[in-house]
Motif scaffolding. Structure first.
Motif, mmCIF file in Angstrom:
data_model
loop_
_atom_site.group_PDB
_atom_site.id
_atom_site.type_symbol
_atom_site.label_atom_id
_atom_site.label_comp_id
_atom_site.label_asym_id
_atom_site.label_seq_id
_atom_site.Cartn_x
_atom_site.Cartn_y
_atom_site.Cartn_z
ATOM 1 N N TYR A 57 0.827 -1.208 0.000
ATOM 2 C CA TYR A 57 0.000 0.000 0.000
ATOM 3 C C TYR A 57 0.865 1.265 0.000
ATOM 4 N N VAL A 58 1.845 1.336 0.909
ATOM 5 C CA VAL A 58 2.649 2.559 0.972
ATOM 6 C C VAL A 58 3.536 2.707 -0.264
ATOM 7 N N ASP A 63 -5.363 -0.386 -1.632
ATOM 8 C CA ASP A 63 -5.926 -1.330 -0.670
ATOM 9 C C ASP A 63 -6.699 -0.522 0.354
ATOM 10 N N GLY A 64 -7.974 -0.822 0.510
ATOM 11 C CA GLY A 64 -8.798 -0.132 1.496
ATOM 12 C C GLY A 64 -8.806 -0.804 2.861
ATOM 13 N N ILE A 88 -15.008 5.674 4.598
ATOM 14 C CA ILE A 88 -14.529 6.640 3.597
ATOM 15 C C ILE A 88 -13.654 5.872 2.608
ATOM 16 N N PRO A 89 -14.025 5.864 1.334
ATOM 17 C CA PRO A 89 -13.294 5.053 0.357
ATOM 18 C C PRO A 89 -11.871 5.549 0.099
ATOM 19 N N VAL A 130 -7.887 2.502 10.137
ATOM 20 C CA VAL A 130 -8.989 3.442 10.347
ATOM 21 C C VAL A 130 -8.432 4.737 9.762
ATOM 22 N N PRO A 131 -8.703 4.983 8.478
ATOM 23 C CA PRO A 131 -7.949 5.970 7.689
ATOM 24 C C PRO A 131 -8.261 7.434 7.998
ATOM 25 N N ASP A 132 -7.843 7.879 9.182
ATOM 26 C CA ASP A 132 -8.090 9.264 9.565
ATOM 27 C C ASP A 132 -7.325 10.249 8.686
ATOM 28 N N HIS A 133 -6.348 9.759 7.908
ATOM 29 C CA HIS A 133 -5.649 10.641 6.959
ATOM 30 C C HIS A 133 -6.578 11.108 5.850
#
Length: 156
Positions: A57-58, A63-64, A88-89, A130-133
């Motif tokens: 991913y990085v 990848d979600g 959030i996608p 948990v994609p807070d970014h």
């Protein structure tokens, strides 16, 4: 979650794209924490399928992480915010007000509800999963340089 889903422990791997390690805490097949230390725990192992996915991913593989089970051990109202963040996608960003509006039971016009959202984001125990970014004007559970790299990875 993955073929490693029954494994428990601390897992860490150096991620050159982040210029630090990604460390996972896993219990009962659930991720309980994600952190980004400069040096991992002494007993951390580096072999975990989720670390393989995070590394890809990085490096730019989309990848979600939707299939990864994250144990959110927070008060119910904050857990609700972070569960909404998980929806959030990939490649999409929202602001704190929009996230507040999206979270069941919260009112974007209520300053206390917006404060609750910011507190939940800041206390996120599993940033990246948990994609807070993906929340533009909110705090993150990840260090600022990691948050910016994650935003860059997703083109945000």
């Amino acid at each position: 979650m993955t073929s490693d889903s029954g494994v428990a422990g601390i897992f860490a791997r150096e991620m050159p794209a982040l210029d630090r390690y990604v460390q996972l805490g896993v219990a009962q097949g659930r991720v309980i924490s994600v952190s980004f230390p400069e040096v991992p725990e002494d007993d951390a192992e580096d072999a975990h399928e989720l670390l393989d996915r995070i590394e890809a991913y990085v490096e730019g593989v989309e990848d979600g992480f939707d299939d990864v089970t994250v144990a959110l051990t927070l008060p119910t109202d904050r857990r609700g915010v972070l569960e909404t963040v998980r929806e959030i996608p990939y490649g999409t960003s929202v602001g704190v007000e929009e996230l507040t509006r999206m979270t069941p039971g919260l009112d974007a016009d209520d300053a206390d509800d917006r404060r609750l959202v910011r507190e939940a984001l800041a206390e996120n125990p599993a940033p990246l999963l948990v994609p807070d970014h993906r929340v533009r004007n909110g705090p993150s559970g990840a260090p600022p340089d990691v948050e910016q790299t994650l935003r860059r990875v997703e083109g945000l």
